[in-house]
Enzyme design. Structure first.
Site, short mmCIF file in Angstrom:
data_model
loop_
_atom_site.label_atom_id
_atom_site.label_comp_id
_atom_site.label_asym_id
_atom_site.label_seq_id
_atom_site.Cartn_x
_atom_site.Cartn_y
_atom_site.Cartn_z
N LYS A 121 0.83 -1.20 0.00
CA LYS A 121 0.00 0.00 0.00
C LYS A 121 0.87 1.25 0.00
O LYS A 121 0.68 2.16 -0.82
CB LYS A 121 -0.93 0.01 1.22
CG LYS A 121 -1.86 1.22 1.27
CD LYS A 121 -2.69 1.24 2.54
CE LYS A 121 -1.89 1.76 3.71
NZ LYS A 121 -2.74 2.03 4.89
N ASP A 140 -6.25 0.01 0.28
CA ASP A 140 -6.47 0.15 1.71
C ASP A 140 -7.86 -0.40 2.05
O ASP A 140 -8.52 -1.01 1.21
CB ASP A 140 -6.32 1.60 2.15
CG ASP A 140 -7.34 2.52 1.50
OD1 ASP A 140 -8.22 2.03 0.75
OD2 ASP A 140 -7.28 3.74 1.74
#
Length: 209
Positions: A121, A140
């Site tokens: 991420k 996310d």
């Protein structure tokens, strides 16, 4: 509609709803982006933005962090969750940056995820926001939840979702699309309740109200 068509429709709908697609974390360079994103794990962006001004005033480069200790860094980030683990990761990451990359943040996924505490991420966020690379997909919790509700996948694994979305989204739209998902996930398609009657994607979303 096919998944590809839904993805393209979602890109356009969110672009109209949230024209300003920006990361809510405050930073000015690649290192600050890495550190701020690491701090954001299990912590709100608002809280991170409260602690980073003093942190970045004290530590201006990777060498500053590398020459410090986790205990010293921890004093600046105590109000962030898991601050002891995060402070260790930040110092270790900075030391690797100094040892392997001359204190500079690398611009590719493999090198980024090799850094202590840095996952996919964060790596994708850096590649998209800092280096402007197309095809960066920041997966996310908001991205996972909303794209699943849209019917784009039925996965929970972050890497699998990243691969699926990379195949559905236009490369030059993917990074901003993920930022807009965060805004939409906070305002409308929340984890607790999907407010479908207020959603800009209700016409093609596969989730039933």
């Amino acid at each position: 509609m096919t998944k590809k068509q839904i993805a393209l429709a979602a890109v356009e709908a969110l672009k109209q709803e949230y024209p300003d697609a920006i990361c809510s974390l405050n930073y000015t360079d690649p290192l600050q982006c890495l550190v701020a994103t690491r701090l954001s794990a299990q912590c709100t962006d608002a809280r991170v933005n409260m602690v980073t001004p003093a942190l970045f005033e004290r530590y201006k480069c990777a060498a500053d962090f590398a020459e410090s200790t986790p205990g010293e860094v921890a004093e600046y980030i105590k109000s962030c969750g898991l601050y002891k683990t995060k402070s260790k990761d930040i110092v270790a990451m900075a030391r690797v940056l100094c040892d392997r990359y001359g204190g500079e943040v690398p611009d590719n996924l493999d090198d980024l995820i090799s850094l202590p505490g840095i996952g996919r991420k964060t790596a994708n966020l850096v590649m998209g926001d800092i280096f402007g690379m197309p095809g960066a997909v920041v997966v996310d919790t908001h991205c996972i939840r909303i794209t699943r509700r849209l019917g784009l996948h039925n996965e929970t694994d972050q890497k699998k979702i990243e691969t699926i979305l990379r195949g559905l989204l236009p490369p030059d739209e993917s990074n901003n699309f993920c930022h807009r998902l965060v805004l939409h996930g906070r305002a409308v398609c929340t984890a607790r309740k999907a407010m479908c009657e207020s959603c800009c994607m209700q016409e093609f979303c596969r989730k039933k109200p």
